[in-house]
Design an enzyme around this catalytic site. Sequence first.
Site, PDB file in Angstrom:
ATOM      1  N   GLY A   1       8.172  -3.959  -2.574  1.00  0.00           N
ATOM      2  CA  GLY A   1       8.262  -2.943  -3.607  1.00  0.00           C
ATOM      3  C   GLY A   1       6.870  -2.621  -4.136  1.00  0.00           C
ATOM      4  O   GLY A   1       5.941  -3.423  -4.024  1.00  0.00           O
ATOM      5  N   CYS A   2       6.722  -1.443  -4.724  1.00  0.00           N
ATOM      6  CA  CYS A   2       5.401  -1.043  -5.218  1.00  0.00           C
ATOM      7  C   CYS A   2       4.945  -1.930  -6.374  1.00  0.00           C
ATOM      8  O   CYS A   2       3.811  -2.420  -6.389  1.00  0.00           O
ATOM      9  CB  CYS A   2       5.405   0.420  -5.621  1.00  0.00           C
ATOM     10  N   TYR A   3       5.826  -2.161  -7.343  1.00  0.00           N
ATOM     11  CA  TYR A   3       5.459  -3.028  -8.463  1.00  0.00           C
ATOM     12  C   TYR A   3       5.166  -4.463  -8.004  1.00  0.00           C
ATOM     13  O   TYR A   3       4.148  -5.048  -8.401  1.00  0.00           O
ATOM     14  CB  TYR A   3       6.573  -3.058  -9.511  1.00  0.00           C
TER      15      TYR A   3
ATOM     16  N   THR B   1       4.106  -5.495  -5.196  1.00  0.00           N
ATOM     17  CA  THR B   1       2.850  -5.537  -4.455  1.00  0.00           C
ATOM     18  C   THR B   1       1.688  -5.851  -5.395  1.00  0.00           C
ATOM     19  O   THR B   1       0.872  -6.733  -5.125  1.00  0.00           O
ATOM     20  CB  THR B   1       2.600  -4.200  -3.729  1.00  0.00           C
TER      21      THR B   1
ATOM     22  N   GLY C   1       1.649   0.859  -2.090  1.00  0.00           N
ATOM     23  CA  GLY C   1       2.922   0.508  -2.706  1.00  0.00           C
ATOM     24  C   GLY C   1       4.145   0.962  -1.940  1.00  0.00           C
ATOM     25  O   GLY C   1       5.258   0.636  -2.324  1.00  0.00           O
TER      26      GLY C   1
END
Length: 317
Positions: free
Chosen positions: A126-128, A130, A302
């Site tokens: 997931g971007c967060y 990461t 992300g």
Amino acid sequence: MADATTSGAQARVFIDGEAGTTGLEIRERLAAEPAVTVASIAHDKRKDAEARQALMADVDLVVLCLPDEAAVEAVALADGLGNRAPRIVDASTAHRVADGWAYGFPELDANQSEAIRKARRVANPGCYPTGAIALVRPLVDAGLLPADHPVTVNAVSGYSGGGRQMIEAYEIGKTAPAFELYGLGLAHKHVPELQRYGRLTRRPMFVPSVGNFRQGMLVSLPVHLNALPGSPSPADVERALADHYRSADLVRVVSNDERVSLGGRLDALALNGTDNLEIFVFPDADGRQALLVARLDNLGKGAAGAAVQNIRLMLGL
């Protein structure tokens, strides 16, 4: 189909869900890869299980840019092909902590790139997470941050990470607020992967937010250094992070001189259009506290950029 990497042939990739934001970004990046051909399915066959499975049997790798439930169903289609099943990169949340899936963050540790290279199935982060794992994992591995430490992660992202409905609320309906917190039940779907791959034994608190800008992301980790074993200094923290990413191509720890030149401000949009991730250590005056920040493009490192990084590893490009 035999892997292109073993046969020397052109690699064929099918993006299942290529019409979405992440799918479009991945397709655009793969267009710059001369050794890759992207195979597409007819528009009216996008939800035809038989047609999708037939295409899966004819490619080396499938990228899933689907909602979680649809991603699980797509994996079942691939399973039905037996030894003709392609390798898979799943950009959904469905398999990030599932057994048998490699976690697609090559910079996780010294062995992760090789694990991804050999894997049949890779779950894109997931971007967060990461950004959060990029901050947490090196400190846990270095022994500076205990695995059971109460960790709080705050983050803000551009609205493109929220999917079609959120994008339309900002760009078409103009009904979205300028800024909002969400996930306030403290049980966001990214928490399990953050805990597992951050090597945390205590569930971290994670508070996401979204701002009125299309893409860009800041993930921050506040740390009371004097509450950690041995009271490490900001320099100790920065050194551990720099050592961890010394050989990384896409992740770097920003130097003290660069950090000072920012004048106490950090632009969330500065890495937009890139697949890079930058890490900052902002200490207080007496070194008892520090704010660690990861900056990235939520559509780059992300999402789509990370997927293509994993695809390149898996195909030996």
